[in-house]
Design an enzyme around this catalytic site. Sequence first.
Site, short mmCIF file in Angstrom:
data_model
loop_
_atom_site.label_atom_id
_atom_site.label_comp_id
_atom_site.label_asym_id
_atom_site.label_seq_id
_atom_site.Cartn_x
_atom_site.Cartn_y
_atom_site.Cartn_z
N CYS A 128 -29.76 -34.41 -43.56
CA CYS A 128 -29.07 -35.58 -44.07
C CYS A 128 -29.82 -36.05 -45.31
CB CYS A 128 -29.02 -36.71 -43.03
SG CYS A 128 -28.21 -38.20 -43.66
N HIS B 218 -22.64 -34.66 -32.09
CA HIS B 218 -23.22 -34.04 -33.28
C HIS B 218 -24.73 -34.23 -33.19
CE1 HIS B 218 -22.84 -33.13 -37.78
NE2 HIS B 218 -24.13 -33.39 -37.61
#
Length: 310
Positions: A247, A214
């Site tokens: 994020c 990822h």
Amino acid sequence: MVVPAEHLPARVRIHEVGPRDGLQNEKSTVPTEVKAEFVHRLARAGLTTIEATSFVHPKWVPQLADAETLFPALQDLPAEVRLPVLVPNEKGLDRALALGATRIAVFASATESFAKANLNRTVAESLAMFAPVVARAREARAHVRGYLSMCFGDPWEGPVPVSQVVSVAKALRDLGCDELSLGDTIGVATPGHVRALLAALTAQGVPVDVLGVHFHDTYGQALANTLAALQLGVRTVDASAGGLGGCPYAKSATGNLATEDLVWMLRGLGIETGVDLGLLTDTSRWMAGHLGRPSPSRTVRALSATPQEQ
């Protein structure tokens, strides 16, 4: 032009994270019906693993507060489409299982600083919290994915030792995770670092076929890092349609690897994905319209500017 290369898998499974990891980072909340249509369009484009949502408390991720409404709206998808959901704890697991979820993900950290920022726990405390979640999910015959964030660098701690990542990865496997996703949360990895981590994991008995990667594209390294992982046998790659995401707990994290950019590279290497790049590009343009800004994906932009065979 397709030009295959040696020592690469014949097929790669793309784990699409746009509806969850992508939209959770949006400042505004996307309407439930738009999210549902997004997932349906991704499925029509050929993606068969689409992370749908997160059963986290709305206080922490208000953009995904509609999980109970969204997940049932996706049950008309073909049986081959997998719909993983993220759960932070047993309460989240209860909510997911009550709606029939069969693929669960937990989100761990390789570093103490991010574990504190994201989970308000130490690494050991977070693993202890996940233990009953994983056990109960497996009892319910659900597939369990373990996300491991900050595998390469941490905004507070700097470079993360490979041995530290291996230790937490093995702990997740010991809990019973069927699959691990190695996250470059702030996008600082380079190919040599990727190879070193994968080599260390396999040397410690973690099979490469349970590993996914990822990557974030902060420094433009996501595709190079992906290729390095594929050369060492990884066959699962996380990506986000249109490059959506980041994020919320790591401000230096920029967008995920764009699914279109990944598909373009894999198609050129002769690696099968089952994805229709034209339909996928159309989907990302459609979502970009709802978000009110152009897609950051280079492939989306290139194909939008210059129509060509897709």
